[in-house]
Design a protein around this motif. Structure first.
Motif: not given
Ligand SMILES: Nc1ncnc2c1ncn2[C@@H]1O[C@H](COP(=O)(O)OP(=O)(O)OP(=O)(O)O)[C@@H](O)[C@H]1O
Ligand SMILES: [Mg+2]
Length: 234
Positions: A41, A85, A158-159
């Motif tokens: 991140t 994220q 992000d994820e």
């Protein structure tokens, strides 16, 4: 097209990225793998030029232009989209309001609200629902849709599969692969190795703020063991 060179990022005195270099070329899906707290991140936020972390050294070249001195808004205007994220939606804004809040400089690739809603029929059915009325999967679709509305050439994700049910993870993999085939470049942060293997052309493994392994999909097909070793999976 995106060239990250020798990036050093800090939170206060904490030195988190130690000279990260990587690249993402046009139309590539590149997976950034690594366990919790390894700096994934931090790297995404460094590229977007968000206020934290502080980047003290290195270079971020985007189609030859240095991003280092730009604001996050200016980075987005260079057609770099972000799916953060945890999705970061607004609880009281509707689906359509999320999709119309950011205006692209020009609609080069033709992303419109109706095209995004065609891509995500679930969101079309819920277009007047507010952020806090959506399921986890719907929120992730909306976060991807919102990033598309800036008309990106690169999306940093992000994820995106974090916290999603397996069937939603599969749906997301299909969407990422489809977007990759349209020529969009994607830098995909994943903890879910199998999701990454399903969609990515190339892989980087980040460990305590350093790239410790880089491989193409073909190399991993030949030898998955080395990737697993770098990820600490046995
Ligand atoms: N705002 C912050 N202030 C201080 N330290 C931070 C901050 N955000 C992250 N860190 C630290 O920086 C390191 C890298 O964190 P980062 O969030 O980039 O990891 P990550 O790889 O994204 O992990 P995860 O997979 O859990 O999301 C960790 O040691 C973390 O504790
Ligand atoms: Mg993270």
């Amino acid at each position: 097209m995106l060239e990250v060179r020798n990036l050093h990022s800090f939170y206060g005195d904490a030195h988190v990225l130690h000279g990260v270099s990587l690249e993402v070329n046009s139309g590539e899906v590149v997976a950034l793998l690594g366990r919790n707290g390894m700096g994934k991140t931090t790297l995404i936020r460094s590229i977007m030029r968000l206020a934290q972390p502080q980047v003290r050294e290195g270079s971020l070249l985007w189609n030859g232009e240095e991003l280092m001195h730009l604001t996050p808004h200016e980075v987005a205007s260079r057609r770099i989209g972000l799916v953060p994220q945890g999705r970061r939606l607004f609880p009281s804004l509707s689906v359509v309001e999320h999709l119309t809040m950011l205006k692209p400089a020009s609609a080069k690739h033709g992303w419109t609200v109706s095209r995004v809603l065609d891509m995500f029929p679930r969101l079309a059915e819920r277009k007047n629902h507010r952020g806090n009325q959506l399921s986890g999967g719907e929120r992730q679709m909306l976060a991807v849709g919102r990033a598309l509305m800036i008309d990106p050439e690169l999306i940093l994700m992000d994820e995106p599969s974090e916290g999603l049910a397996p069937v939603m993870v599969q749906h997301l993999e299909t969407i990422i692969a489809d977007l990759g085939r349209t020529g969009l470049a994607i830098l995909l942060v994943e903890q879910n190795l199998y999701s990454a293997l399903a969609v990515a052309n190339r892989f980087y493994v980040l460990e305590t703020g350093k790239v410790v392994h880089a491989a193409t999909a073909a190399e991993i097909k030949e030898n998955q063991a080395s990737l697993l070793r770098f990820l600490g999976v046995h």
